[in-house]
Design an enzyme around this catalytic site. Structure first.
Site, short mmCIF file in Angstrom:
data_model
loop_
_atom_site.label_atom_id
_atom_site.label_comp_id
_atom_site.label_asym_id
_atom_site.label_seq_id
_atom_site.Cartn_x
_atom_site.Cartn_y
_atom_site.Cartn_z
N ASP A 1 3.61 9.65 -0.78
CA ASP A 1 2.41 8.93 -0.34
C ASP A 1 2.12 7.82 -1.34
O ASP A 1 2.21 8.06 -2.56
CB ASP A 1 1.22 9.92 -0.31
N HIS B 1 0.80 -1.23 0.00
CA HIS B 1 0.00 0.00 0.00
C HIS B 1 0.84 1.28 0.00
O HIS B 1 0.30 2.35 -0.22
CB HIS B 1 -0.92 0.01 1.23
O1 F6P Z 1 -0.91 3.59 4.62
C1 F6P Z 1 -0.42 2.52 5.31
C2 F6P Z 1 -1.21 2.17 6.55
O2 F6P Z 1 -0.68 1.02 7.14
C3 F6P Z 1 -2.68 1.98 6.28
O3 F6P Z 1 -2.98 0.70 5.82
C4 F6P Z 1 -3.27 2.31 7.60
O4 F6P Z 1 -4.61 2.71 7.51
C5 F6P Z 1 -2.41 3.43 8.09
O5 F6P Z 1 -1.15 3.22 7.51
C6 F6P Z 1 -2.39 3.54 9.62
O6 F6P Z 1 -1.44 2.73 10.15
P1 F6P Z 1 -1.38 2.12 11.61
O7 F6P Z 1 -1.94 0.75 11.51
O8 F6P Z 1 0.06 2.15 11.93
O9 F6P Z 1 -2.21 2.97 12.52
#
Ligand code: F6P
Length: 472
Positions: A374, A162
């Site tokens: 990003d 992602h």
């Molecule tokens: O963008 C990557 C990501 O892991 C997303 O999948 C997720 O919503 C966001 O970062 C928040 O991450 P964390 O699980 O560390 O709160």
């Protein structure tokens, strides 16, 4: 033992643990983008989801929630420190986001990453049906594909990344770079957000492992059988545009947007919505806006900036430092440029329900997405999706994956503060005809390429490799 044809493996489960009405712990569906994305793919399928329950030391048996078998993986406080805050968010996250913050390379963090990835792989191996499909998600779990292949050679494995995949010169800094590539190459299909990410990955494969790549494929040698072909290509993720449109049409949401506009009172509203993360360029955005106020080019009566910065990864030092820095800057700008009647920046260190976000999108004349790097940035797509009257301006960083599809936005380099200031001025004074022309083109793209299409494209490539289709 319940086994599923489709197993999702992600760092977090698609639910949050809350206190139920009777005071007992209960689960609530979490509102994240990954949940929406995968939910569409899972519809009508016999599915399981392997992930962490969101709290340390939660030792729970698998349970069914909304027809999906949820398989909690337990993480101790030490695992969270070394695997989640450490290797995932203190090493890989900054390294893969072009070293905006300095990655730390600690052997104890790597050891925890290997240990926890194995735990996820074992849980997936235990719950996948014979010849099933396992779809692994994101940078926290890059070793799972290979570990799973060793445990369950019968299953088809997909992996979707992602976040960005960095250029070779940066990736090469990672002391465990070969292990990470081998881990990913355990998958049959590896998806990235941008064509450039897939290109960076393939370049690292060629340079470090010397495996041949051709078009979207990598040829992986095996000891005793014919080489495996792995697909690695871009599948830009998207949003459930219909769900956002539905909210944007709800009378209570429309009324809320009108009320917000009225209460805020300035001629124009600029909006930023981000996790409080150093990759999002919030400081750069504040700097540009603060200078416009200082230069007298705008005033608080003319433009208000609403900045939603939802709390994120508070255990990681770089995030604590960023929060301090942003809050000092907001305080200074408000101290200097707010009036008794107006507030230059409305800063909200909170998360909001989706309804409130859509009301904010509808109220905002300009959406600021100024990420320094990003993977995609779904906020940009959400803003575009809800602007049914085709007004509004998206100011978008060229370093966000969304810029590949949304070329009709006002594209900016967030490091160029003068350029950002000029573009912000252009955004707040853009004639409606130009707003409409740009917004129409962007909306067509977002609505046509929604998240259902993303899932279908990924699954089509997976199914092309399988004797029977996923979900058959
Ligand atoms: O963008 C990557 C990501 O892991 C997303 O999948 C997720 O919503 C966001 O970062 C928040 O991450 P964390 O699980 O560390 O709160």
């Amino acid at each position: 033992m319940t086994r599923a044809d489709l197993v999702i493996v992600a760092n977090r489960l698609p639910v949050d643990r809350i206190e139920g009405p009777d005071g007992e712990p209960a689960w609530r569906r979490s509102p994240g983008g990954l949940v929406t994305a995968v939910e569409q793919v899972m519809q009508g399928m016999d599915g399981a989801w392997v992930g962490w329950g969101g709290q340390p030391d939660l030792d729970l048996e698998p349970f069914v929630f909304d027809d999906t078998l949820l398989v909690p993986v337990s993480l101790s406080r030490e695992d969270l420190r070394d695997y989640y805050e450490g290797f995932s968010n203190g090493t890989i996250w900054p390294l893969y986001h072009d070293v905006i913050a300095t990655p730390e390379f600690k052997r104890s963090w790597w050891d925890a990453y290997v240990r926890v990835n194995r735990r996820f792989a074992e849980a997936a191996a235990e719950h996948a049906a014979d010849g099933g499909f396992v779809w692994v998600h994101d940078y926290q779990l890059q070793l799972v594909p290979q570990m799973l292949r060793e445990l369950r050679p019968d299953v088809t494995i997909g992996y979707f990344h992602h976040i960005p995949f960095p250029a070779y010169a940066l990736f090469a800094q990672l002391p465990w770079r070969r292990q990470v590539l081998d881990g990913l190459l355990g998958a049959d299909v590896i998806g990235f957000q941008r064509v450039a990410d897939a290109g960076n990955f393939q370049r690292s494969i060629r340079r470090l492992l010397r495996y041949p790549t051709k078009g979207d494929t990598v040829t992986v040698p095996t000891i005793d059988t014919t080489p495996r072909t792995v697909i690695s290509k871009a599948y830009p993720i998207s949003i459930d545009a219909d769900q956002f449109l539905e909210l944007a049409r709800r009378p209570d949401v429309i009324a809320r947007a009108a009320r917000l506009r009225e209460q805020i009172g300035s001629e124009k509203i600029m909006l930023g919505v981000d996790r409080l993360d150093y990759t999002k360029g919030i400081r750069h955005r504040l700097k540009a806006y603060g200078e416009l106020l200082a230069d007298g080019l705008i005033t608080g009566e003319h433009v208000t900036l609403i900045q939603v910065a939802s709390p994120s990864r508070p255990g990681v030092e770089a995030y604590q430092d960023l929060r301090d820095e942003i809050e000092i800057t907001v305080g200074r700008i408000n101290g200097d440029y707010s009036t008794v009647e107006t507030t230059a920046i409305r800063y909200l260190h909170q998360g909001f329900p989706r309804e409130e976000m859509v009301a904010l999108y509808l109220a905002a004349d300009v959406m600021l997405v100024t990420a320094l790097r990003d993977g995609m940035n779904l906020v940009a797509k959400e803003y575009v999706a809800v602007r049914q009257d085709n007004t509004g301006v998206l100011l978008l960083s060229e370093f966000a994956g969304a810029a590949d599809e949304l070329g009709s936005a006002l594209l900016v380099n967030p490091h160029d503060i003068e350029g950002m200031k000029d573009t912000m001025m252009r955004a707040v004074s853009m004639p409606v005809a130009e707003q409409t022309r740009r917004m129409k083109t962007m909306r067509r793209k977002v609505i046509e390429n929604d998240v259902a299409k993303w899932g279908k494209k990924f699954l089509a490539d997976v199914n092309a490799l399988r004797p029977r289709e996923v979900g058959e």
